[in-house]
Design a protein around this motif. Sequence first.
Motif, PDB file in Angstrom:
ATOM      1  N   GLY A  57       1.188   4.153  -2.974  1.00 44.70           N
ATOM      2  CA  GLY A  57       0.595   5.297  -2.764  1.00 44.70           C
ATOM      3  C   GLY A  57       1.868   6.270  -3.039  1.00 44.70           C
TER       4      GLY A  57
ATOM      5  N   THR B 292       0.830  -1.243  -0.027  1.00 46.32           N
ATOM      6  CA  THR B 292      -0.147   0.022  -0.023  1.00 46.32           C
ATOM      7  C   THR B 292       0.912   1.230   0.070  1.00 46.32           C
ATOM      8  OG1 THR B 292      -1.758  -1.102   1.319  1.00 46.32           O
ATOM      9  CG2 THR B 292      -2.031   1.060   1.136  1.00 46.32           C
TER      10      THR B 292
ATOM     11  N   LEU C  83      -1.116   8.433   1.838  1.00 39.52           N
ATOM     12  CA  LEU C  83      -1.237   9.684   1.428  1.00 39.52           C
ATOM     13  C   LEU C  83      -0.077  10.757   1.602  1.00 39.52           C
ATOM     14  CD1 LEU C  83      -5.010  10.354   2.819  1.00 39.52           C
ATOM     15  CD2 LEU C  83      -4.059  10.785   0.489  1.00 39.52           C
TER      16      LEU C  83
ATOM     17  N   LEU D 119      -6.132   6.707  -1.929  1.00 37.62           N
ATOM     18  CA  LEU D 119      -7.171   5.869  -1.666  1.00 37.62           C
ATOM     19  C   LEU D 119      -7.714   4.615  -2.263  1.00 37.62           C
ATOM     20  CD1 LEU D 119      -9.216   5.725   0.794  1.00 37.62           C
ATOM     21  CD2 LEU D 119     -10.825   7.158  -0.378  1.00 37.62           C
TER      22      LEU D 119
ATOM     23  N   THR E 189      -6.015  -0.477   8.022  1.00 39.09           N
ATOM     24  CA  THR E 189      -6.394   0.047   6.585  1.00 39.09           C
ATOM     25  C   THR E 189      -6.471   1.862   6.894  1.00 39.09           C
ATOM     26  OG1 THR E 189      -7.621  -1.744   6.047  1.00 39.09           O
ATOM     27  CG2 THR E 189      -8.111   0.366   5.100  1.00 39.09           C
TER      28      THR E 189
ATOM     29  N   ASN F  54      -2.648   2.466   6.930  1.00 38.54           N
ATOM     30  CA  ASN F  54      -2.323   2.577   5.422  1.00 38.54           C
ATOM     31  C   ASN F  54      -2.585   3.650   4.608  1.00 38.54           C
ATOM     32  OD1 ASN F  54      -1.095   0.069   6.305  1.00 38.54           O
ATOM     33  ND2 ASN F  54      -2.449  -1.389   5.026  1.00 38.54           N
ATOM     34  N   ILE F  55      -4.020   4.057   4.694  1.00 38.00           N
ATOM     35  CA  ILE F  55      -4.494   5.403   3.912  1.00 38.00           C
ATOM     36  C   ILE F  55      -3.570   6.317   4.137  1.00 38.00           C
ATOM     37  CG2 ILE F  55      -6.333   6.643   3.843  1.00 38.00           C
ATOM     38  CD1 ILE F  55      -8.253   4.307   4.049  1.00 38.00           C
TER      39      ILE F  55
ATOM     40  N   LEU G 298      -3.882   8.536   9.867  1.00 37.18           N
ATOM     41  CA  LEU G 298      -4.978   8.943   9.057  1.00 37.18           C
ATOM     42  C   LEU G 298      -5.264  10.456   8.997  1.00 37.18           C
ATOM     43  CD1 LEU G 298      -7.245   7.866   7.023  1.00 37.18           C
ATOM     44  CD2 LEU G 298      -8.881   7.764   8.989  1.00 37.18           C
TER      45      LEU G 298
ATOM     46  N   THR H 151      -4.968   1.760  -1.888  1.00 39.01           N
ATOM     47  CA  THR H 151      -5.325   1.146  -0.891  1.00 39.01           C
ATOM     48  C   THR H 151      -6.440   0.153  -0.807  1.00 39.01           C
ATOM     49  OG1 THR H 151      -4.554   3.026   0.389  1.00 39.01           O
ATOM     50  CG2 THR H 151      -5.662   1.426   1.847  1.00 39.01           C
ATOM     51  N   ILE H 152      -7.530   0.477  -1.449  1.00 41.82           N
ATOM     52  CA  ILE H 152      -8.449  -0.332  -1.531  1.00 41.82           C
ATOM     53  C   ILE H 152      -8.188  -1.755  -2.346  1.00 41.82           C
ATOM     54  CG2 ILE H 152     -11.001  -0.707  -2.423  1.00 41.82           C
ATOM     55  CD1 ILE H 152     -11.460   2.408  -1.604  1.00 41.82           C
TER      56      ILE H 152
END
Length: 298
Positions: free
Chosen positions: A118, A114, A192, A141, A184, A187-188, A281, A144-145
């Motif tokens: 990113g 991820t 970013l 994003l 998650t 990771n997001i 996040l 990540t998904i």
Amino acid sequence: MSSQLENTSQDSGSLAELAQKYGLRPAIARPRFPVYVRQLWERRHFVLTYATSRNVSKYSGSALGQLWQVITPLLNAAIYYVMFGLILGGSKNIPNYPAFLLTGMFVFTYTQRTVTAGAKSISGNLSLIRALHFPRASLPLAYTIQELQQLVISMGVLLVIVVITGELPTWLWLMIPVVLVLQTMFNIGAGLILARLGASMRDLNQLLPFIMRTWLYASGVFFAIHDKVVNSAGLPEWVAAAMYLNPAASYIEWMRDLLIGSHTPPPMVWVSCLCWAVVTLIAGFWYFWRAEDRYGRG
């Protein structure tokens, strides 16, 4: 010449005043943070579709297709098991070392892939960014998904292997989605942050493999942190505590605690997981949003 400059400045001043009067803003101006979050939510279907289409196309040219999502981490785990578990003797003091190693590999790989994706999400999609107007955070994003979708398949395989190696399902397994949600979130945020850095630091993608490899060795994927650091190396307890607070190690240790009955990590890893998820996040979204109007330029 001077009169022409004066007329130009007057025209630009009058245009700025006219735009301000009617509430007009530049098309690429950064929106306010609440508006930005709302725009992202409105494009949730685009993000999900983009991630799914990338997953489908990623292995479309191979004979085994989506099976590579599972085969790749399994092959990596097999290599590391031979090297660290058998040759270097890392499995001697660890009960159910195959489940121990596979859990660490699958959880770490999710974060590794991820973050790496990113970092390339902006610099690798400049044509899309320059052609369409949308919240740029949609790209990291979506990546990540995409990795989360792959992890769901990998986790199904991991649970089967854990049962085969002697572990029985318990009520603690119901906490697995909680750990994955917190991971998650982390990771997001990390994706970013790396997306903004990767957009301006083109050499970052060359350094990331070395950074990820160092992070892998420092996260206790192949060994029990306390046993290796304190008992074997004779280092102070605070060194082991610092390694447990590493976000990758924290999520690995919590997942092992749920899946492996004999594994008991220090309680601080649960607090560490929560803090890393929330702080990263929020900080990641804010940090990425601050440069929203600069992506795709140059």
